[in-house]
Write a protein that holds these residues in place. Structure first.
Motif, mmCIF file in Angstrom:
data_model
loop_
_atom_site.group_PDB
_atom_site.id
_atom_site.type_symbol
_atom_site.label_atom_id
_atom_site.label_comp_id
_atom_site.label_asym_id
_atom_site.label_seq_id
_atom_site.Cartn_x
_atom_site.Cartn_y
_atom_site.Cartn_z
ATOM 1 N N ARG A 134 6.120 21.200 -6.980
ATOM 2 C CA ARG A 134 6.309 22.238 -7.650
ATOM 3 C C ARG A 134 5.594 22.536 -9.053
ATOM 4 N NH1 ARG A 134 11.201 20.560 -5.239
ATOM 5 N NH2 ARG A 134 12.138 19.258 -6.845
ATOM 6 N N MET A 135 4.989 21.642 -9.331
ATOM 7 C CA MET A 135 4.070 21.663 -10.485
ATOM 8 C C MET A 135 2.566 22.127 -10.254
ATOM 9 S SD MET A 135 5.240 17.984 -12.270
ATOM 10 C CE MET A 135 7.020 17.673 -12.388
ATOM 11 N N LYS A 136 2.386 23.193 -9.683
ATOM 12 C CA LYS A 136 1.251 23.504 -9.302
ATOM 13 C C LYS A 136 0.234 23.995 -10.376
ATOM 14 C CE LYS A 136 2.403 24.432 -4.544
ATOM 15 N NZ LYS A 136 2.282 25.258 -3.298
ATOM 16 N N PRO A 137 -1.263 24.043 -10.361
ATOM 17 C CA PRO A 137 -1.702 23.252 -9.231
ATOM 18 C C PRO A 137 -1.872 21.699 -9.215
ATOM 19 C CG PRO A 137 -3.356 23.983 -11.140
ATOM 20 C CD PRO A 137 -1.983 24.410 -11.268
ATOM 21 N N ILE A 138 -2.009 21.159 -8.472
ATOM 22 C CA ILE A 138 -2.247 19.786 -8.100
ATOM 23 C C ILE A 138 -3.654 19.501 -7.467
ATOM 24 C CG2 ILE A 138 -1.521 17.476 -7.211
ATOM 25 C CD1 ILE A 138 1.243 18.825 -7.041
ATOM 26 N N LYS A 139 -4.568 18.939 -8.171
ATOM 27 C CA LYS A 139 -5.779 18.851 -7.525
ATOM 28 C C LYS A 139 -6.036 17.443 -6.965
ATOM 29 C CE LYS A 139 -7.918 22.041 -10.938
ATOM 30 N NZ LYS A 139 -8.567 22.059 -12.412
ATOM 31 N N ALA A 140 -5.245 16.301 -7.667
ATOM 32 C CA ALA A 140 -5.634 14.873 -7.294
ATOM 33 C C ALA A 140 -4.218 14.355 -7.474
ATOM 34 C CB ALA A 140 -6.643 14.269 -8.107
ATOM 35 N N VAL A 141 -3.977 13.197 -6.669
ATOM 36 C CA VAL A 141 -3.028 12.484 -6.790
ATOM 37 C C VAL A 141 -3.349 10.820 -6.940
ATOM 38 C CG1 VAL A 141 -0.954 11.371 -5.502
ATOM 39 C CG2 VAL A 141 -1.525 13.878 -5.319
ATOM 40 N N VAL A 142 -2.756 10.174 -7.961
ATOM 41 C CA VAL A 142 -3.396 8.894 -8.016
ATOM 42 C C VAL A 142 -1.675 7.999 -7.867
ATOM 43 C CG1 VAL A 142 -3.904 7.012 -9.643
ATOM 44 C CG2 VAL A 142 -4.975 9.123 -9.695
ATOM 45 N N MET A 143 -1.757 7.048 -6.925
ATOM 46 C CA MET A 143 -0.642 6.508 -6.222
ATOM 47 C C MET A 143 -0.793 5.019 -5.992
ATOM 48 S SD MET A 143 0.062 8.475 -2.555
ATOM 49 C CE MET A 143 1.475 7.567 -2.255
ATOM 50 N N THR A 144 0.406 4.336 -5.755
ATOM 51 C CA THR A 144 0.480 3.328 -4.987
ATOM 52 C C THR A 144 1.687 3.615 -4.208
ATOM 53 O OG1 THR A 144 2.284 2.244 -6.522
ATOM 54 C CG2 THR A 144 -0.111 1.735 -7.147
ATOM 55 N N GLY A 145 1.965 2.584 -3.207
ATOM 56 C CA GLY A 145 3.048 2.623 -2.410
ATOM 57 C C GLY A 145 3.151 1.619 -1.351
ATOM 58 N N GLY A 146 4.342 1.367 -1.072
ATOM 59 C CA GLY A 146 4.707 0.363 0.218
ATOM 60 C C GLY A 146 4.972 -1.167 -0.056
ATOM 61 N N GLY A 147 4.398 -1.248 -1.509
ATOM 62 C CA GLY A 147 4.808 -3.014 -2.107
ATOM 63 C C GLY A 147 6.001 -3.256 -2.114
ATOM 64 N N ASN A 148 6.734 -2.319 -2.950
ATOM 65 C CA ASN A 148 7.977 -2.573 -3.286
ATOM 66 C C ASN A 148 9.143 -2.519 -2.043
ATOM 67 O OD1 ASN A 148 7.903 -3.161 -5.967
ATOM 68 N ND2 ASN A 148 7.981 -1.179 -6.472
ATOM 69 N N ASP A 149 8.704 -1.743 -1.008
ATOM 70 C CA ASP A 149 9.363 -1.682 0.488
ATOM 71 C C ASP A 149 9.649 -3.310 0.762
ATOM 72 O OD1 ASP A 149 8.990 1.117 1.752
ATOM 73 O OD2 ASP A 149 8.243 0.825 0.000
ATOM 74 N N VAL A 150 8.630 -4.277 0.508
ATOM 75 C CA VAL A 150 8.662 -5.615 0.880
ATOM 76 C C VAL A 150 9.574 -6.414 -0.425
ATOM 77 C CG1 VAL A 150 7.462 -7.749 1.202
ATOM 78 C CG2 VAL A 150 6.949 -5.664 2.580
ATOM 79 N N LEU A 151 8.700 -6.159 -1.494
ATOM 80 C CA LEU A 151 9.075 -6.885 -2.716
ATOM 81 C C LEU A 151 10.420 -6.727 -3.084
ATOM 82 C CD1 LEU A 151 5.803 -6.380 -5.036
ATOM 83 C CD2 LEU A 151 6.594 -8.422 -3.854
ATOM 84 N N VAL A 152 10.937 -5.595 -2.963
ATOM 85 C CA VAL A 152 12.325 -5.138 -3.577
ATOM 86 C C VAL A 152 13.479 -5.251 -2.380
ATOM 87 C CG1 VAL A 152 13.664 -3.467 -4.786
ATOM 88 C CG2 VAL A 152 11.415 -3.968 -5.538
ATOM 89 N N ASN A 153 13.185 -4.446 -1.423
ATOM 90 C CA ASN A 153 14.237 -4.051 -0.484
ATOM 91 C C ASN A 153 14.127 -4.857 0.914
ATOM 92 O OD1 ASN A 153 13.801 -1.649 -2.133
ATOM 93 N ND2 ASN A 153 15.191 -0.594 -0.621
ATOM 94 N N ASN A 154 13.280 -5.750 0.975
ATOM 95 C CA ASN A 154 12.959 -6.462 2.418
ATOM 96 C C ASN A 154 12.317 -7.726 2.040
ATOM 97 O OD1 ASN A 154 13.705 -4.675 4.536
ATOM 98 N ND2 ASN A 154 12.269 -3.441 3.428
ATOM 99 N N GLN A 155 13.185 -8.461 1.092
ATOM 100 C CA GLN A 155 12.562 -9.711 0.594
ATOM 101 C C GLN A 155 12.365 -10.867 1.643
ATOM 102 O OE1 GLN A 155 14.997 -10.962 -2.986
ATOM 103 N NE2 GLN A 155 14.681 -8.809 -3.763
ATOM 104 N N GLN A 156 12.716 -10.768 2.614
ATOM 105 C CA GLN A 156 12.676 -11.730 3.929
ATOM 106 C C GLN A 156 11.201 -11.550 4.123
ATOM 107 O OE1 GLN A 156 14.232 -8.684 4.341
ATOM 108 N NE2 GLN A 156 13.566 -7.890 6.170
ATOM 109 N N CYS A 157 10.581 -10.464 3.968
ATOM 110 C CA CYS A 157 9.048 -10.245 4.375
ATOM 111 C C CYS A 157 8.020 -10.934 3.367
ATOM 112 C CB CYS A 157 8.754 -8.770 4.682
ATOM 113 S SG CYS A 157 9.925 -8.196 5.872
ATOM 114 N N ARG A 158 8.630 -11.492 2.245
ATOM 115 C CA ARG A 158 7.632 -12.071 0.991
ATOM 116 C C ARG A 158 7.016 -13.326 1.484
ATOM 117 N NH1 ARG A 158 11.686 -12.424 -4.037
ATOM 118 N NH2 ARG A 158 11.449 -10.075 -4.612
ATOM 119 N N ALA A 159 7.428 -14.036 2.628
ATOM 120 C CA ALA A 159 7.228 -15.540 2.996
ATOM 121 C C ALA A 159 5.977 -15.139 3.784
ATOM 122 C CB ALA A 159 8.101 -15.906 3.649
ATOM 123 N N GLU A 160 4.609 -16.056 3.450
ATOM 124 C CA GLU A 160 3.670 -16.150 4.361
ATOM 125 C C GLU A 160 4.104 -16.099 5.825
ATOM 126 O OE1 GLU A 160 0.546 -15.541 3.021
ATOM 127 O OE2 GLU A 160 2.040 -15.333 1.309
ATOM 128 N N GLY A 161 3.393 -15.412 6.599
ATOM 129 C CA GLY A 161 3.636 -15.419 8.074
ATOM 130 C C GLY A 161 4.595 -14.196 8.516
#
Length: 167
Positions: A52-79
């Motif tokens: 809604r904040m147009k114009p947007i030329k570029a997006v700088v982001m991360t994403g996906g790491g906390n899906d494991v680190l925070v919400n699915n901690q069983q996925c932290r283990a090696e393997g």
């Protein structure tokens, strides 16, 4: 406040270097601890708000790491990338990223800079698990999605940070 101070510093330097016009600005929507696909999936909400904040030329982001680190901690283990539930966590995040890239392109964004996660030293954030194999498993798939989303007028640049943080 650290995010705000960094955003101001980056904007000031970009204007001095001519990478950002004097009348342009960066919008800092960074939120700690957000997730891409795992509920409440706040990164999607951030993007919806940003559109809604147009114009947007570029997006700088991360994403996906906390899906494991925070919400699915069983996925932290090696393997953990061998576990069906952890593979699903990764796939859910990849699916959301794919949809977000398409939506960003449709909204007129020309460039996305996507920082991928380093191997977190010391294990404090990963319950003292190394937590690197699930991240290493995910990166090539996300990179492939970024490459397939890119066109002549829309580019997704992946920034792997593992080597940067290990040197």
């Amino acid at each position: 406040t650290a995010h705000t101070a960094l955003a101001v510093l980056v904007a000031d330097r970009a204007k001095k270097d001519g990478a950002l016009m004097a009348a342009d600005s960066y919008r800092n929507l960074a939120m700690l601890g957000t997730t891409l696909a795992a509920p409440p999936a706040a990164i999607q909400t951030q993007w919806e708000d940003a559109k809604r904040m147009k114009p947007i030329k570029a997006v700088v982001m991360t994403g996906g790491g906390n899906d494991v680190l925070v919400n699915n901690q069983q996925c932290r283990a090696e393997g953990s990338e061998e576990r069906a539930d952890c593979k699903q966590v990764v796939q859910d995040s990849l699916d959301v990223a794919t949809k977000m890239f398409a939506d960003m392109k449709a909204a007129g964004v020309s460039d996305v800079v996507y920082f991928w996660y380093p191997h977190i030293p010391g294990g404090f954030l990963t319950g003292y698990e190394r937590g690197t194999s699930i991240s290493d498993y995910t990166y090539p798939m996300l990179e492939a999605i970024a490459m397939s989303a890119s066109t002549d007028t829309f580019h997704v640049y992946m920034v792997p940070t593992v080597e940067i943080f290990e040197t």
